[in-house]
Design a protein around this motif. Structure first.
Motif, PDB file in Angstrom:
ATOM      1  N   LYS C 277       0.826  -1.212   0.000  1.00 33.52           N
ATOM      2  CA  LYS C 277       0.000   0.000   0.000  1.00 33.52           C
ATOM      3  C   LYS C 277       0.856   1.256   0.000  1.00 33.52           C
ATOM      4  O   LYS C 277       0.363   2.350  -0.165  1.00 33.52           O
ATOM      5  CB  LYS C 277      -0.906   0.017   1.244  1.00 33.52           C
ATOM      6  N   SER C 278       2.162   1.037   0.254  1.00 31.40           N
ATOM      7  CA  SER C 278       3.034   2.210   0.315  1.00 31.40           C
ATOM      8  C   SER C 278       4.360   1.865  -0.357  1.00 31.40           C
ATOM      9  O   SER C 278       4.805   0.718  -0.304  1.00 31.40           O
ATOM     10  CB  SER C 278       3.264   2.568   1.784  1.00 31.40           C
ATOM     11  N   VAL C 610      10.589  -0.285  -4.004  1.00 31.82           N
ATOM     12  CA  VAL C 610       9.397  -1.033  -4.403  1.00 31.82           C
ATOM     13  C   VAL C 610       8.244  -0.054  -4.395  1.00 31.82           C
ATOM     14  O   VAL C 610       8.056   0.676  -3.425  1.00 31.82           O
ATOM     15  CB  VAL C 610       9.092  -2.171  -3.403  1.00 31.82           C
ATOM     16  N   VAL C 611       7.484  -0.036  -5.502  1.00 33.03           N
ATOM     17  CA  VAL C 611       6.303   0.829  -5.474  1.00 33.03           C
ATOM     18  C   VAL C 611       5.057  -0.018  -5.643  1.00 33.03           C
ATOM     19  O   VAL C 611       5.044  -0.997  -6.387  1.00 33.03           O
ATOM     20  CB  VAL C 611       6.364   1.933  -6.559  1.00 33.03           C
ATOM     21  N   PRO C 612       3.999   0.332  -4.894  1.00 31.26           N
ATOM     22  CA  PRO C 612       2.767  -0.467  -4.924  1.00 31.26           C
ATOM     23  C   PRO C 612       1.940  -0.157  -6.172  1.00 31.26           C
ATOM     24  O   PRO C 612       1.531   0.982  -6.370  1.00 31.26           O
ATOM     25  CB  PRO C 612       2.028  -0.025  -3.662  1.00 31.26           C
ATOM     26  N   ALA C 613       1.756  -1.170  -6.971  1.00 31.85           N
ATOM     27  CA  ALA C 613       1.037  -0.968  -8.227  1.00 31.85           C
ATOM     28  C   ALA C 613      -0.444  -1.276  -8.053  1.00 31.85           C
ATOM     29  O   ALA C 613      -0.840  -2.010  -7.162  1.00 31.85           O
ATOM     30  CB  ALA C 613       1.630  -1.863  -9.303  1.00 31.85           C
ATOM     31  N   ALA C 614      -1.215  -0.702  -8.938  1.00 30.39           N
ATOM     32  CA  ALA C 614      -2.657  -0.980  -8.938  1.00 30.39           C
ATOM     33  C   ALA C 614      -2.897  -2.304  -9.641  1.00 30.39           C
ATOM     34  O   ALA C 614      -2.175  -2.674 -10.553  1.00 30.39           O
ATOM     35  CB  ALA C 614      -3.406   0.136  -9.668  1.00 30.39           C
ATOM     36  N   SER C 615      -3.933  -3.003  -9.203  1.00 37.38           N
ATOM     37  CA  SER C 615      -4.270  -4.267  -9.865  1.00 37.38           C
ATOM     38  C   SER C 615      -5.213  -3.995 -11.020  1.00 37.38           C
ATOM     39  O   SER C 615      -5.671  -2.873 -11.228  1.00 37.38           O
ATOM     40  CB  SER C 615      -4.948  -5.202  -8.879  1.00 37.38           C
ATOM     41  N   GLY C 641      -3.273   4.291  -1.899  1.00 35.22           N
ATOM     42  CA  GLY C 641      -1.829   4.118  -1.850  1.00 35.22           C
ATOM     43  C   GLY C 641      -1.207   3.599  -3.127  1.00 35.22           C
ATOM     44  O   GLY C 641      -0.023   3.752  -3.354  1.00 35.22           O
ATOM     45  N   THR C 642      -2.013   2.969  -3.963  1.00 35.45           N
ATOM     46  CA  THR C 642      -1.413   2.379  -5.167  1.00 35.45           C
ATOM     47  C   THR C 642      -1.526   3.320  -6.358  1.00 35.45           C
ATOM     48  O   THR C 642      -2.322   4.251  -6.377  1.00 35.45           O
ATOM     49  CB  THR C 642      -2.118   1.065  -5.539  1.00 35.45           C
TER      50      THR C 642
END
Ligand SMILES: Cc1cc2nc3c(=O)[nH]c(=O)nc-3n(C[C@H](O)[C@H](O)[C@H](O)COP(=O)(O)O)c2cc1C
Ligand code: SF4
Ligand code: SF4
Ligand code: SF4
Ligand code: FES
Ligand code: FES
Lengths: 439, 164, 743
Positions: C277-278, C610-615, C641-642
């Motif tokens: 999420k972050s 690491v970056v949180p990607a959207a699904s 967050g994504t």
């Protein structure tokens, strides 16, 4: 270690065609059979063209003894002559219609008569494989038939090149395992294919698409047992034994409140009153007649006023009932018709295959309603509801079992409505108090 | 383990049909005759022999009322109470059995000797009231005859469950 | 064509082809005949009796679902008798029905409820006790409530006839009849949940959805499944920003009503607690939460340094099999023009490039088969792969072809795949023998004697059979790659009729990744990088230079990292450490490992950033299925967050000082439509939810080495990284059984 007597009590009024050998010692053996005209008809049939055999059967006005009364020769003629598929003959020995126990004696006392009939039917439609579908409870009959089949193979009445005719025919028994519905011809086919005994959507009819998807004829044991006699003595002779359109004789099973319960071979069209009074010795204990189930529990019942009727398919249809399977059940004046109806519905609710909605839910409904009505007290609307439910089943089911449940129910509700009213008035069964006679 | 005799019987029955699965119901009944009920092993074995999924065999067991998934008594009393028998006291016979054995419909005595079932028409209507003990027919049954029969069966306790 | 049949229904004249069922004929003139057990495409039952209608000259009412129309038939569906019959059938159904609609999952979308509403059922006259049974848990995903069941047998048929799983049966009989699962109390099956969807009432319910909500409290969004390469359309039901169900009740899309276990249940990774999420930034050897700005600035600064010190050859990019076409397209633009490197690749799961090249060279780019072509095919040749597991929809389409119109299926495989049950010829070859079989079929090289069990005779028999077929659809897995694809295409095109081809790639956008040029030597639309014209075309559109020399493929990238030549690696939606079985030391030489991911994968664990990607559920865009059909994803929800990969790329580009003007995925798509050969597709069709086929044309370079193309051989219950975070997929026992376990 079984304990039962031969139900063929005999009556001077009988006309013995199918049962003519029953009194002979060892009547089930091939030796006795052959010594008494056995397998002569088969020889004769091999001298005829298959079509000629079918025509002879048509001429005889032999109608299906399983219940529906369809002309047997006609049914055979629907089987396509030209086909690359194998064809099958199936003998329906599932005998489960309450009140009916005639196929049992035909197999017990004269199995070769049935086998000969099946081989002739096979020759007529040019089939080379037959099965006898026997209800599971009749295990001893399966043993008798297996022995008879073995004998017939050994003596060349089954197998390859029968009697030098060049015609091959194999026959085997098959056992059911407790299901009335498997007597219905398409359910029987599914059962014979190892499936649950659910009926098939018709059309197509089995004559075109039957066992394993191949042309198939299905006939009752008694129907097929008649065939050797028709071939031996001719269709005309057989037709004349009965009434117009209703050839031959029939095994009637008299049961219930009758003085001499038993199986009697009588000509088609034999008067019902005479059957009860003279053949069966009248209602037991000198009681009065209340009701007759003329052909197994699926038939609309007759009141004591309706028994002046010739026992053939058309005459019974004319008075709104059916000749059915030959099970004539006598109910005396002390019988509670509500209870009788309940017991019959209990049977159909138990035996409904459960495939289609009106029969599955409707028979269960009728059974539970009658159960409550009879033992826990009814509601004023119950008879009307039961009638309506019956009509909602009638003619709407996939196979005739639904009708078989609805028809007796409707007839009882209509003809014995007053008994339902009496129950309502009394709040209990007016008959329970009277002693139930045990034989 | 299924007996060799039963296995041989399986083979001969399967050979009667162009489609093996046709043999399912006969095989189930024959297996039950030997084992007393349809065991899981019998289900698997039959399914394997006729080449179907076990569930198809189980479907059949549920449908056919003579097939059981649980052991029944050595003497399975099947009393008909259908219309012809009811009219001649079939229910009395059933109640008499129940009272004598202290069991009810579809129950088995603790010693495993008897089980009781109320059944539909057995094709013995002209001999009503009628019943079957395993495959043997008893007709025109009366409470007295029934008592004698039960006594007899108790004596015969050592015999095999099915007749050969 | 045979003469059409003319009949009349409620006075309306109807003309239909011979063989039409009355119920279908009625539909054509807008007359609805109610039905429960009838279901188009499944066998006929005649069980529910809801469809009884009056036909003149017939003594009894007839079931419209089993009656084949005949000339001159006069049908009435509006008589009082018919109306009363419908009512009474419903009354019968309700006798033992619990009428627990207020708490039933199906409430509001129940066919029984609807029918009662429309056709009525008298106030209940059934006064007896209802038969009761406790609800049964067939599996973690499927529950059965007997009292609600109306015994229409749809579930059994869809499982037998549609899925070839045969997991259901009927227990007992008469009013006690019930649906039973295949393993005692338990269901062991493919867990596709087709039975749940097809159940007209609330008798079969979903383990992930039951008792969660009422159907009218949720929002529905049609999008595309993100698992395998088949591209099923699915409707996500979302409540309070949580996905609670996926199904395809409206039967829209190329999959009709089909969804496999992954499509129907395996979306729950979206809701997983373990979603990133972050952004994480490695500080003092530990990954710590950071702001987006911090993470991205750090990344760009580090990249700039590396580029300055070591040049573009020190930076490499790995793309995804699941991100959208727009994201893939931007990723390679970013790599080639911003970073200045062609060292970009992805995990290739099928050799799409060789198929495009072979068809282009043969002048046959009209021969890409669509999903629909598969079910319509008269003949199918399947080489390698195990569609039942790897391509559930395609396996379904193949079965439909065989069952519905008797198509012949020919299989060449080294394993006993389940589809062999549908095959007319099944050529089992020795392990890895598929390619040899193809070369032998194509007459390129004789087959070794031990190639298949039946000797070379079996191969000849197959070749002979295929020559008698026409319009064959040929499907092949990763076993066929490089030159062998060419052999297969050449040979296939000599078969009678219009032979069509499908290369079977693993994931939701495996095909798109290749189409969009996530390849070191190929520009979008399979244009070779070495082709100057093609390069110039993109350069002028992008107003930037593209390095002319082909870059490193994915294996060479790993080698480059090991050799210390590559200092920075950007990974988008991929987990190369796991996929390629990299050892611990493989990536330690990097000065920057940037990973955009949904989860903290093995690769992410090693990253500096690491970056949180959207699904897929949280973004829009397009994906291309393995057949080359483009479909639109639709954003269904938000995940705080994504950011989508597209947003991440735009931000990175901005930090690099680029002035990209894309405002939305659609802007990128418009550019793709304009620039990428083969993608000149109508945007409106896409936006209304259609699947639009593409016909790429190009001559990409030959496959460099055989270990670049390999399938992950996911099972029905796995889907690379995503399935590891799906409760549903892991909860079914079948997932624990060995791959290839058949039902
Ligand atoms: C529910 C049901 C049960 C039946 N049971 C039997 C049966 O036990 N024996 C029989 O011969 N026919 C039975 N029939 C009739 C058969 O369906 C079929 O009509 C008959 O076997 C045809 O043979 P037939 O023409 O010689 O009578 C039954 C029919 C129904 C609907
Ligand atoms: S009428 Fe009864 S027995 Fe016949 S198909 Fe329907 S449910 Fe089964
Ligand atoms: S569970 Fe549903 S689909 Fe299956 S028979 Fe029952 S009502 Fe029909
Ligand atoms: S077949 Fe593929 S695309 Fe369709 S639901 Fe299953 S995983 Fe998703
Ligand atoms: S009614 Fe009891 S045997 Fe027929
Ligand atoms: S829809 Fe015709 S009987 Fe069910």
């Amino acid at each position: 270690m079984a304990d039962y007597r031969n139900p063929m009590l005999g009556s001077p009024l009988e006309v013995k065609v199918l049962t003519r050998r029953f009194d002979l010692a060892n009547s089930a053996s091939i030796a006795v059979y052959v010594a008494h005209e056995g397998y002569q008809a088969l020889k004769k049939a091999f001298g005829m063209k298959p079509d000629e055999v079918i025509n002879e059967v048509k001429k005889s006005n032999l109608r299906g003894r399983g219940g529906a009364g369809f002309n047997a020769g006609m049914k055979w003629s629907f089987v396509p002559g030209q086909t690359t598929k194998p064809k099958y003959v199936v003998s329906n020995a599932d005998e489960s219609e309450p009140g009916t126990c005639k196929d049992r004696v035909l197999m017990e006392y004269d199995p070769h008569q049935l086998i000969e009939g099946i081989v002739i039917a096979g020759y007529a439609i040019q089939s080379h494989q037959g099965y006898i579908y026997i209800r599971g409870e009749y295990r001893y009959l399966m043993d008798i038939l297996d022995r008879a089949i073995e004998e017939a193979y050994a003596q060349g009445y089954l197998g390859k090149n029968i009697l030098g005719s060049g015609f091959d025919f194999d026959l085997a028994t098959h056992t059911g395992a407790g299901a009335y519905e498997c007597g219905e011809e398409t359910a029987l086919l599914n059962s014979l294919e190892g499936l649950r005994g659910y009926p098939r959507v018709k059309p197509p009819f089995p004559a075109l698409i039957g066992l394993y998807g191949c042309p198939t004829i299905i006939n009752n044991v008694e129907t097929l047992s008649n065939v050797p006699h028709i071939i031996s003595h001719g269709g005309d002779w057989y037709a004349k034994l009965g009434t117009p359109n209703n050839g031959g004789t029939r095994l009637f099973c008299l049961s219930g409140h009758i003085e001499r319960p038993g199986i009697y071979e009588l000509p088609m069209g034999f008067p019902l009153r005479q059957m009860i009074e003279d053949v069966g010795g009248g209602v037991w204990h000198g009681k009065k007649l209340k009701c007759v189930i003329p052909g197994g529990s699926s038939c609309p019942v007759l009141t004591a006023d309706e028994i002046d009727v010739p026992m053939d398919f058309d005459s019974l249809a004319r008075i709104g009932s059916m000749l059915g399977s030959g099970g004539v059940v006598i109910l005396d004046e002390d019988t509670c018709m509500v209870k009788a109806a309940w017991r019959i519905m209990k049977f159909y609710a138990h035996e409904s295959c459960g495939w289609c909605v009106p029969c599955r839910e409707g028979t269960h409904w009728l059974k539970t309603l009658l159960e409550r009505f009879h033992s826990d007290g009814g509601m004023p609307d119950d008879p009307d509801t039961a009638l309506d439910v019956s009509y909602n089943i009638l003619g709407k089911t996939l196979c005739p079992l639904g009708d078989a449940a609805a028809m007796p129910m409707i007839s009882i509700l209509k003809k014995f409505r007053h008994e339902f009213e009496e129950h309502l008035k009394l709040g209990s069964c007016p008959y329970e108090k009277r002693a139930v006679n045990v034989a | 383990m299924l007996s060799d005799r039963l296995k041989a019987k399986f083979d001969s029955v399967i050979a009667r049909y162009p489609l093996k699965r046709s043999a399912i119901v006969p095989l189930l009944l024959f297996a039950q005759d030997e084992i007393g009920y349809v065991s899981d092993e019998a289900v698997e074995e039959i399914a394997r022999r006729v080449g179907v999924n076990p569930i198809e065999v189980i479907e059949d067991i549920g449908y056919y009322s003579m097939l059981h998934r649980q052991p029944v008594g050595k003497f399975h009393l099947q009393v008909c109470t259908n219309i012809s028998c009811m009219l001649r006291g079939g229910e009395k016979i059933f109640e008499h059995c129940a009272k004598e054995l202290g069991i009810e419909h579809k129950q088995t005595t603790p010693d495993g000797l008897f089980s009781l079932e109320e059944v539909e028409c057995l094709g013995a209507c002209c001999g009503a009231p009628a019943m079957q003990v395993n495959y043997d027919f008893y007709e025109n049954v009366t409470p007295e005859k029934l008592d004698a029969l039960l006594a007899d069966l108790r004596k015969k306790d050592q015999g095999s469950r099915i007749k050969d | 064509m045979a003469e059409p049949i003319k009949l009349s229904i409620d006075g309306k004249p109807v003309t239909v082809p011979p063989g039409t069922l009355l119920i279908e004929a009625a539909k054509q003139v807008g007359i609805e005949v109610p039905s429960f057990c009838y279901y188009p495409g499944l066998s006929l039952q005649g069980a529910c009796r809801m469809c009884l209608v009056a036909i003149e000259k017939m003594p009894k009412l007839q079931t419209a679902c089993t009656t084949v129309v005949t000339n001159g038939m006069v049908v009435h569906t509006d008589t009082p008798e018919v109306a009363n019959t419908r009512k009474s059938m419903l009354e019968f159904l309700l006798t033992n029905h619990p009428l627990d609609c207020p708490v039933c999952d199906k409430g509001g979308e129940c066919e029984l409820q609807d029918a009662v509403f429309r056709y009525g059922a008298a106030e209940t006259r059934f006064l007896e006790g209802k038969l009761h049974e406790e609800e049964k848990k067939f599996s973690n995903l499927v529950y059965y409530d007997r009292p609600r069941c109306i015994l229409c047998f749809r579930c059994i048929r869809v499982c037998d006839e549609g899925m070839d799983v045969n997991a259901y049966g009927i227990g007992f009989r008469a009013a006690h009849s019930e649906i039973i699962p295949n393993r005692g109390e338990q269901l062991e099956c493919e867990e596709c949940g087709m039975c749940i969807d097809i159940c007209p009432v609330g008798a079969l319910t979903s383990g992930t959805y039951r008792y969660k909500t009422r159907p009218w409290e949720v929002t529905y969004t049609g999008t595309i499944c993100n698992h395998c390469g088949d591209g099923c359309r699915t409707t996500l039901s979302v409540r309070n920003n949580v996905v609670i169900r996926a199904n395809n009740r409206d039967h829209s899309g190329l999959n009709g009503e089909f969804l496999c276990v992954k499509g129907r249940f395996g979306w729950d990774f979206v809701n997983s607690e373990r979603r990133l999420k972050s952004p994480l930034l490695r500080k003092n050897g530990k990954q710590e939460e950071a702001s987006w700005e911090e993470a991205l600035t750090f990344t760009v600064e580090r990249l700039k340094t590396i580029l300055a010190e070591h040049g573009p050859g020190a930076v490499a990019v790995i793309g995804s099999n699941r991100t959208t076409n727009e994201e893939d397209y931007l990723l390679q633009r970013f790599a080639r023009t911003v970073l200045g490197t062609n060292d970009i690749d992805h995990h290739r799961t099928a050799d799409f490039s060789s198929l495009v090249r072979a068809l282009t060279e043969a002048g046959a780019t009209d021969r890409y088969a669509t999903i629909e072509d598969i079910s319509a095919a008269k003949s199918l040749l399947l080489i390698g792969n195990d569609p039942t597991h790897q391509h559930p929809l395609i396996a379904y389409q193949i079965r439909q072809a065989v069952r519905q119109h008797g198509a012949r299926l020919y299989i060449v495989n080294s394993r006993e795949i389940k589809l062999r049950r549908q095959s007319s010829q099944y050529l089992q070859v020795k392990p890895q023998g598929e390619a040899e079989a193809v070369r032998a079929l194509a007459g390129q090289a004789p087959a070794a004697q031990d190639l298949c069990a039946g000797g070379t005779g079996a191969l000849t028999a197959l070749a002979d059979a295929l020559k008698k077929e026409s319009d064959t659809v040929i499907l092949f897995g990763d076993e066929i790659q490089g030159q062998t694809v060419n052999d297969l295409v050449t040979c296939g095109l000599t078969l009678p009729g219009k032979t069509r081809f499908v290369a079977l790639g693993d994931y939701a956008n495996s095909r798109g990744a290749a189409d969009m040029g996530l390849l070191p030597d190929t520009l979008p639309g399979y244009q070779p990088l070495s082709n100057e014209k093609a390069r110039e075309r993109m350069e002028s559109a992008w107003a930037a230079k593209i390095p002319a020399a082909p870059g490193r493929n994915i294996r060479s990238i790993f080698e480059g990292i090991r050799a210390g030549e590559i200092k920075a690696l950007l990974v988008f939606g991929a987990n190369p450490v796991k996929t390629f079985g990299l050892d611990n030391a493989a990536l330690t030489g990097l000065q920057l490992l940037f990973v955009a991911e949904l989860f903290r994968t093995e690769t992410a664990e090693l990253a500096n950033v690491v970056v949180p990607a959207a699904s897929f559920a949280e973004k829009s865009g397009t994906v291309t299925n393995t057949c080359g059909e483009v479909q639109a994803l639709k954003r269904t929800m938000r995940q705080a967050g994504t950011r989508s990969d597209l947003e991440i790329l735009l931000a990175l580009a901005r930090l690099f000082g680029q002035r990209w003007t894309y405002q939305s995925p659609e802007d990128v798509l418009r550019e793709i439509i304009a620039l990428v050969p083969g993608y000149d597709i109508p945007l409106p069709s896409l936006l209304v939810g259609r699947a639009v086929p593409t016909h790429p044309e190009g001559r990409p370079p030959a496959l460099e080495r055989p270990d670049l193309v390999f399938s992950s051989r996911d099972s029905l219950f796995t889907s690379g990284t995503l399935s590891r975070y799906s409760w549903a997929l892991n909860s079914v026992d079948e997932a624990k059984k060995p791959y290839g376990h058949a039902f």
